[in-house]
Structures are given as structure tokens and as C-alpha cells.
Design a protein around this motif. Structure first.
Motif, PDB file in Angstrom:
ATOM      1  N   ALA A 191     -11.723  15.628   0.426  1.00 33.78           N
ATOM      2  CA  ALA A 191     -10.926  15.748   1.641  1.00 33.78           C
ATOM      3  C   ALA A 191      -9.493  16.186   1.322  1.00 33.78           C
ATOM      4  N   THR A 200      -6.781  24.201   3.335  1.00 32.90           N
ATOM      5  CA  THR A 200      -6.587  24.603   4.736  1.00 32.90           C
ATOM      6  C   THR A 200      -5.131  24.965   5.001  1.00 32.90           C
ATOM      7  N   ALA A 221     -13.827  24.670  -0.869  1.00 35.87           N
ATOM      8  CA  ALA A 221     -12.694  24.693   0.060  1.00 35.87           C
ATOM      9  C   ALA A 221     -11.621  25.663  -0.438  1.00 35.87           C
ATOM     10  N   GLN A 274     -15.545  15.567   5.216  1.00 34.60           N
ATOM     11  CA  GLN A 274     -15.379  14.733   4.031  1.00 34.60           C
ATOM     12  C   GLN A 274     -14.249  13.709   4.123  1.00 34.60           C
ATOM     13  N   LYS A 275     -13.463  13.743   5.194  1.00 33.47           N
ATOM     14  CA  LYS A 275     -12.291  12.864   5.255  1.00 33.47           C
ATOM     15  C   LYS A 275     -12.659  11.379   5.224  1.00 33.47           C
ATOM     16  N   TRP A 328     -12.901  19.656   5.141  1.00 30.56           N
ATOM     17  CA  TRP A 328     -12.012  18.502   5.290  1.00 30.56           C
ATOM     18  C   TRP A 328     -12.534  17.548   6.364  1.00 30.56           C
ATOM     19  N   GLN A 374      -8.442  17.853  -1.310  1.00 30.06           N
ATOM     20  CA  GLN A 374      -8.456  19.239  -1.779  1.00 30.06           C
ATOM     21  C   GLN A 374      -8.702  20.204  -0.615  1.00 30.06           C
ATOM     22  N   ALA A 375      -9.592  19.837   0.297  1.00 34.24           N
ATOM     23  CA  ALA A 375      -9.882  20.706   1.443  1.00 34.24           C
ATOM     24  C   ALA A 375      -8.680  20.796   2.385  1.00 34.24           C
ATOM     25  N   LEU A 376      -7.959  19.699   2.560  1.00 34.71           N
ATOM     26  CA  LEU A 376      -6.769  19.732   3.407  1.00 34.71           C
ATOM     27  C   LEU A 376      -5.704  20.643   2.792  1.00 34.71           C
TER      28      LEU A 376
END
Length: 150
Positions: free
Chosen positions: A52, A59, A18, A44-45, A41, A54-56
Motif C-alpha cells: 500500500a 500514484t 504499482a 492493499q491498504k 493502493w 509503495q502503491a501510494l
């Protein structure tokens, strides 16, 4: 008090991807990295709080820095145009032998948006390396802001 489990290797990899997706922005004008981090995100949320979160962050970081870069490039273009076209419009014949001095100054000032862009990418890659190592990573302002939103 609940114990937080260490992230699995898959969670570390997804979190690292991510953040590392910022490199997709190089090939897709910034949008590819945002989309890739958003997809991670979204998938994986419900499965992984670590990946999630880390991906958010990735983003939001990539979306915000995309806007910052657009503003930086627009400012540079505006300044460059003023340095070239204003002198040319005032006295078109004065620059037949040599270009206006603003041409070289404007070209040198291109280092500013390019430098900002490089730092943005390096910070995103630093986040990827931290996540691949299984460490918690928070972007300076965005991480704390998103944590307060939860």
C-alpha cells in the motif's frame, strides 16, 4: 518496538507493479499508470502496509510527473509557436524559399521534454526493480512527504 516483517513475494510483486505501471502511461497518455497504482493502493491498504505504501507513492509520483510533463509540453509548444509564427506574421513573404530558422531550433528543443519524460519513466522503473527485490523504496521528495502524512 515492533518488528517489521519482510514483504511476501505477492507484496513485492504488487509494489513492483504499482511502480512499473508508469509504462501504462505511455499507452494511455499518463492516466493508465495512475489508475493502476491507485487500484493497487485501494486493494492493499488494509492488507499489506508495504504494498500500500509503495502503491501510494507510485500514484502520487505519477500524478505529479503527469502535471510536470503537461507543463513542459505546453512550454515547448508555446516557444515553438513563437519561433515559427511571430516571424511569419511579421514578414510572410520572407520564408517562401526556406522555413524560418526557428523551425529547426524548435525541433531541436523538443529533446528537453522528451528527456524529462525518459528520466521520469526510468526513475519509476527503478522503483519497480527495487520493490521486486523486496527493498524499501522512497521517491526523493514524495516518499518523505507521504511518510510524514501517516
Amino acid at each position: 518496538m515492533s518488528e517489521q516483517l519482510a514483504p511476501t513475494q505477492d507484496e513485492k510483486t504488487l509494489a513492483g507493479l504499482a511502480h512499473g505501471s508508469i509504462l501504462l502511461g505511455l499507452a494511455t497518455s499518463g492516466v493508465g499508470g495512475i489508475v493502476a497504482a491507485l487500484v493497487i493502493w485501494a486493494t492493499q491498504k488494509e492488507k499489506s502496509p508495504y504494498a500500500a505504501a509503495q502503491a501510494l507513492q507510485a500514484t502520487v509520483y505519477q500524478a505529479v510527473t503527469f502535471l510536470i510533463m503537461m507543463i513542459a509540453w505546453c512550454c515547448w509548444i508555446g516557444l515553438y509557436m513563437m519561433m515559427i509564427f511571430v516571424p511569419l506574421m511579421n514578414n510572410p513573404g520572407a520564408f517562401e524559399a526556406a522555413p524560418p530558422a526557428g523551425l529547426w531550433v524548435g525541433m531541436a528543443l523538443m529533446i528537453v521534454p522528451l528527456g524529462i519524460w525518459g528520466l521520469i519513466i526510468l526513475y519509476g522503473l527503478y522503483g519497480a526493480v527495487r520493490c521486486l527485490g523486496g527493498h524499501e523504496f522512497k521517491y526523493a521528495i514524495i516518499g518523505n512527504w507521504l511518510e510524514g502524512q501517516r
